[in-house]
Scaffold this motif. Structure first.
Motif, mmCIF file in Angstrom:
data_model
loop_
_atom_site.group_PDB
_atom_site.id
_atom_site.type_symbol
_atom_site.label_atom_id
_atom_site.label_comp_id
_atom_site.label_asym_id
_atom_site.label_seq_id
_atom_site.Cartn_x
_atom_site.Cartn_y
_atom_site.Cartn_z
ATOM 1 N N GLU A 100 -91.755 81.033 81.056
ATOM 2 C CA GLU A 100 -91.131 79.485 81.223
ATOM 3 C C GLU A 100 -90.179 79.201 82.003
ATOM 4 O O GLU A 100 -90.300 77.446 82.129
ATOM 5 C CB GLU A 100 -90.847 79.747 80.229
ATOM 6 N N ASP A 101 -89.664 79.989 82.711
ATOM 7 C CA ASP A 101 -88.304 79.982 83.584
ATOM 8 C C ASP A 101 -88.125 79.094 84.442
ATOM 9 O O ASP A 101 -88.021 78.120 84.695
ATOM 10 C CB ASP A 101 -88.115 80.730 83.894
ATOM 11 N N GLU A 102 -89.670 79.052 85.639
ATOM 12 C CA GLU A 102 -89.830 78.376 86.049
ATOM 13 C C GLU A 102 -90.053 77.393 86.010
ATOM 14 O O GLU A 102 -90.223 75.821 86.453
ATOM 15 C CB GLU A 102 -91.368 79.124 86.988
ATOM 16 N N PRO A 103 -91.347 77.003 84.677
ATOM 17 C CA PRO A 103 -91.705 75.378 84.687
ATOM 18 C C PRO A 103 -90.272 74.673 83.657
ATOM 19 O O PRO A 103 -90.203 73.044 84.428
ATOM 20 C CB PRO A 103 -92.271 75.449 83.693
ATOM 21 N N ILE A 104 -89.132 75.216 83.042
ATOM 22 C CA ILE A 104 -87.883 74.751 83.233
ATOM 23 C C ILE A 104 -87.266 73.746 84.038
ATOM 24 O O ILE A 104 -87.018 72.956 83.690
ATOM 25 C CB ILE A 104 -87.168 76.007 82.252
ATOM 26 N N ILE A 105 -87.160 74.830 85.093
ATOM 27 C CA ILE A 105 -86.630 74.263 86.406
ATOM 28 C C ILE A 105 -86.743 73.078 86.864
ATOM 29 O O ILE A 105 -86.539 72.076 87.486
ATOM 30 C CB ILE A 105 -86.186 76.118 87.144
ATOM 31 N N GLU A 106 -88.597 73.331 87.354
ATOM 32 C CA GLU A 106 -89.026 72.815 88.019
ATOM 33 C C GLU A 106 -88.911 71.270 87.222
ATOM 34 O O GLU A 106 -88.780 70.099 87.573
ATOM 35 C CB GLU A 106 -90.576 72.362 88.463
ATOM 36 N N SER A 107 -88.937 70.837 85.327
ATOM 37 C CA SER A 107 -89.245 69.938 85.030
ATOM 38 C C SER A 107 -87.836 69.418 85.007
ATOM 39 O O SER A 107 -87.239 68.214 85.298
ATOM 40 C CB SER A 107 -88.717 70.368 83.116
ATOM 41 N N VAL A 108 -86.752 70.221 85.251
ATOM 42 C CA VAL A 108 -85.209 69.423 85.212
ATOM 43 C C VAL A 108 -85.167 68.867 86.430
ATOM 44 O O VAL A 108 -84.593 68.016 86.214
ATOM 45 C CB VAL A 108 -84.201 70.543 84.942
ATOM 46 N N LEU A 109 -85.578 69.304 87.555
ATOM 47 C CA LEU A 109 -85.118 68.880 88.708
ATOM 48 C C LEU A 109 -86.328 68.199 89.112
ATOM 49 O O LEU A 109 -85.893 66.475 89.414
ATOM 50 C CB LEU A 109 -85.757 69.644 89.950
ATOM 51 N N PHE A 110 -87.563 67.773 88.715
ATOM 52 C CA PHE A 110 -88.743 66.647 88.948
ATOM 53 C C PHE A 110 -88.198 65.703 87.709
ATOM 54 O O PHE A 110 -88.422 64.485 88.576
ATOM 55 C CB PHE A 110 -89.817 67.263 88.438
ATOM 56 N N GLU A 111 -88.487 66.030 86.199
ATOM 57 C CA GLU A 111 -88.723 65.232 85.428
ATOM 58 C C GLU A 111 -88.118 65.158 84.998
ATOM 59 O O GLU A 111 -87.802 63.595 84.604
ATOM 60 C CB GLU A 111 -89.765 65.637 84.369
ATOM 61 N N GLY A 112 -86.911 65.376 84.800
ATOM 62 C CA GLY A 112 -85.141 65.371 84.236
ATOM 63 C C GLY A 112 -84.303 64.682 85.282
ATOM 64 O O GLY A 112 -83.106 63.700 85.347
#
Length: 279
Positions: free
Chosen positions: A126-138
């Protein structure tokens, strides 16, 4: 600009105290409120159910993730109660394919998200999708911490990886509160383009802009003597004694970086320094 709200996401107990100690110290140094999300992850489902799936098995996975989030909440609250800062601890449960929705809407109401390095031994899927979600969606900057805790997240000598891209500029803008606390920043330009707008003075316009914000800089123009940009950045950071790297994230598509690699992924895989990233 200031970091008034700092946010972190926890998914496991390993390394919990070291991570919280660093995040709490950073929040105190900026007089910021700290938001903590204890996220239980159902790693067995991708966000949808199969026809005919056993309801008891599905419920068991959700129950286990809920218990993990509650256990994290209890331990986190215990560790932070005497930290002397303003904080809030919340829990949530998400399936792997739905992590982005749970993470992004919280991240976008914070000024900075602090997360552990997503690659290496002991990391979760889950670590990679968490970072990507913060950068792209957040659309929120991320400070990624290496496995070995840094002495301090109050950087004294940050390295700015500058290539004139919108991602690099976004990272520098959002890192200003940290850069202003530093003694000096090194602006590193690798093989500047012969016909770029800064061709006669690589990094000069950025340095002038930073100076107006009270950030002293040195400009280092270096040649690409290694195949990977990430290796050059890491080596130069070691040479100058940098204690943090500021860089744009995912100048290429996430799919391309996942398949072929890229500076963002390579930096996250091999970093021994905190990395401040924005997209």
């Amino acid at each position: 600009m200031a970091y008034n709200t700092i946010f972190t996401i926890l998914t496991r107990k390993e390394g919990l105290q070291a991570h919280l100690d660093q995040v709490a110290a950073l929040a105190l140094s900026h007089d910021a409120h700290l938001d903590v999300l204890c996220l239980g992850v159902d790693r067995t489902q991708m966000g949808y159910y199969y026809a005919g799936a056993n309801a008891m098995v599905l419920q068991e996975a959700i129950t286990r993730a809920t218990e993990e989030s509650k256990a994290l909440e209890t331990e986190t609250t215990e560790l932070l109660k005497n930290a002397g800062l303003r904080y809030a601890v919340d829990t949530d449960v998400a399936q792997m394919g739905d992590i982005g929705r749970h993470v992004a809407w919280r991240a976008r109401f914070s000024d900075l998200v602090v997360l552990p390095k997503p690659y290496g031994d002991g990391k979760g899927v889950e670590d990679e999708p968490i970072i990507e979600s913060v950068l792209f969606e957040g659309r929120t900057p991320v400070l990624v911490l290496p496995d070995d805790p840094a002495e301090s997240l109050a950087s004294k000598k940050p390295l700015i990886a500058w290539n004139e891209t919108p991602e690099a500029l976004a990272a520098v803008r959002k890192a200003l509160p940290m850069l202003q606390k530093a003694a000096a920043a090194h602006v590193v330009v690798i093989d500047p383009p012969m016909h770029g707008p800064d061709r006669s003075d690589p990094g000069g316009m950025l340095a002038a802009w930073l100076a107006r914000h009270g950030v002293a800089t040195e400009i280092d123009v270096i040649s690409k003597t290694m195949p990977r940009i990430s290796d050059l950045i890491s080596r130069h950071a070691t040479d100058i004694g940098a204690d943090m790297i500021v860089m744009g994230a995912y100048g290429h598509s996430r799919f391309r970086e996942a398949i072929l690699g890229g500076a963002t992924r390579h930096m996250l895989e091999g970093t021994k320094l905190p990395i401040f990233m924005a997209h």
